[in-house]
Write an enzyme that holds these catalytic residues in place. Structure first.
Site, PDB file in Angstrom:
ATOM      1  CG  ASP A 297      -0.867  -4.610  -2.291  1.00 43.14           C
ATOM      2  OD1 ASP A 297      -1.725  -4.504  -1.416  1.00 43.14           O
ATOM      3  OD2 ASP A 297       0.224  -4.009  -2.284  1.00 43.14           O
ATOM      4  CG  ASN A 305       0.165   7.358   0.398  1.00 44.03           C
ATOM      5  OD1 ASN A 305      -0.061   8.091  -0.558  1.00 44.03           O
ATOM      6  ND2 ASN A 305      -0.673   6.410   0.782  1.00 44.03           N
ATOM      7  CG  ASP A 314      -5.451  10.471  -3.117  1.00 44.22           C
ATOM      8  OD1 ASP A 314      -5.333   9.364  -2.545  1.00 44.22           O
ATOM      9  OD2 ASP A 314      -5.951  11.465  -2.577  1.00 44.22           O
ATOM     10  CD  GLU A 340      -1.776  -0.609  -0.218  1.00 39.38           C
ATOM     11  OE1 GLU A 340      -0.891  -1.159   0.452  1.00 39.38           O
ATOM     12  OE2 GLU A 340      -2.656   0.137   0.285  1.00 39.38           O
TER      13      GLU A 340
END
Length: 420
Positions: A297, A305, A314, A340
């Site tokens: 992760d 973000n 992204d 993620e």
């Protein structure tokens, strides 16, 4: 006694199954000329003996008589040497027949050439069969589908031009070999056992084969193999007709690959990953091999973000995906599990080696730098399959190990206990 032998010889020739004609040796004046024919010769040509005596054998020639054969014959007659050949002759009623003959010079006691004796065979049936065979071969050659014919032992006796185009092997390289030269290794022993068992029972076999061309590339063909039997029902040959499916199968695989890939990272998507995991768990239990699973992760991804926007997030996901692809072994499967979160399936790999791989993955990601975002890290959990464990159980244990890595400071690897 000599007279008796002569009568015996004359009777033998007269009653011979083979057609016999004797001519003189005079080549001038339209010669040589026929001086004797036996009954078989008359039956073959449709002429009575009295119609032939004194005539030149040219009386039997016609439009389809091969002039090259006749030229060779005349050369042999002039030199007084033995001759054999075959051409088309004509009966008295004008019908054609194929004839094969040999002509021997006859010399008198003084060694002078006196006659020629010719033994002839009507080979019309044989020539008809040969022409039929040639016509069949021509028809098979112009067929668009590849065709192979083998003898009952599997040695190739015929391949058509479509086979040459598909495989890259010319016919002269394949004759006498077996179709095994095309094997790619894509089919296991059970596949070929089914093939041989069906053919041994005299039954056809149909399957899609993945074979290898002469240049090493693979092709896919739907192949139907059937036995050919003689009049007594005994298998003499096998014939295989194929349909090239390479373009269709490659197109289907490309579409399937697109459907199983995550478009952002290029890794396998979760659906494909779950299917692969189920299969690998079954295989590991059945074969007694090891299987490890790493789940990772990206640390603090939500803040990336929030602070830098989804396009930046992204770019991080894509970069991490590329790093994972570069760090895993060719047999491993890297999956974007969702958001993620990433999963790596590590077949035939125990806990110790899987831990080394997990550390390599962690280090690869930790070395990444992204504009505006900077350095990112990943936390990972590792679990190795235990006896009787399900795919869901393996994922759950790896996920618990990831949870400990997250809460133990992040940018680290934690290994699940066997009964975690």
């Amino acid at each position: 006694m000599s007279s008796q032998r002569e009568k015996l010889l004359e009777a033998a020739v007269a009653q011979s199954f083979n057609a016999v004609v004797i001519t003189d040796a005079r080549l001038d004046g339209g010669g040589p000329h026929i001086v004797y024919v036996n009954r078989a010769f008359c039956e073959m040509t449709g002429y009575a003996a009295e119609d032939l005596i004194g005539q030149s054998p040219r009386i039997l020639q016609g439009p389809d008589t091969d002039p090259e054969v006749i030229d060779r014959l005349r050369t042999a007659l002039r030199s007084g040497s033995f001759f054999e050949g075959a051409t088309v002759n004509y009966r008295r009623d004008g019908s054609a027949y194929d004839v094969e003959w040999n002509i021997s010079p006859v010399r008198d006691d003084g060694g002078e050439l006196s006659h020629f004796v010719s033994v002839q065979h009507n080979i019309s049936d044989k020539m008809w069969m040969r022409r039929e065979r040639d016509l069949l071969a021509q028809a098979l050659n112009v067929a668009s589908d590849p065709i192979i014919v083998t003898d009952r032992g599997g040695a190739i006796v015929f391949v058509n031009q479509a086979f040459e185009r598909l495989t890259g092997y010319p016919a002269d390289e394949m004759l006498g070999r077996t179709p095994a030269v095309l094997r790619s290794g894509a089919h296991d022993a059970a596949f070929y056992s089914g093939l041989y068992a069906a053919l041994a029972r005299g039954r056809p076999f149909r399957a899609t084969f993945t074979n290898r061309r002469k240049d090493g590339s693979l092709f896919h063909a739907e192949q139907s193999i059937a036995p050919l039997c003689d009049g007594e029902g005994e298998v003499t040959h096998f014939v295989s007709v194929s349909k090239d499916l390479t373009e269709r199968i490659e197109r289907e695989r490309a579409l399937q690959e697109i459907a199983s890939r995550d478009p952002l990272t290029g890794l396998y998507n979760r659906r494909a990953g779950e299917q692969a995991l189920e299969l690998q768990v079954q295989a590991a239990h059945a074969e007694g091999t090891a299987l490890s699973l790493i789940i990772g992760d990206i640390d603090h991804f939500k803040s990336i973000n929030d602070r830098h926007g989804h396009p930046a997030g992204d770019r991080v996901l894509a970069g991490v995906g590329e790093a994972l692809r570069g760090a895993v072994r060719s047999r491993d499967l890297a999956v974007r599990w969702g958001g993620e979160e990433f999963v790596v399936l590590v077949p035939e790999c125990g806990a110790a080696r899987a831990l080394e791989l997990a550390e390599r993955l962690r280090s690869s990601v930790a070395g990444l730098q992204f504009p505006a975002v900077g350095r990112v890290t990943m936390s990972l959990g590792l679990a190795t399959l235990v006896a009787g464990e399900t795919a869901a159980g393996l994922v759950m244990r790896a996920d618990r190990a990831l949870y400990r890595a997250k809460h133990g400071g992040r940018d680290r690897v934690e290994t699940a206990a066997a009964l975690d």
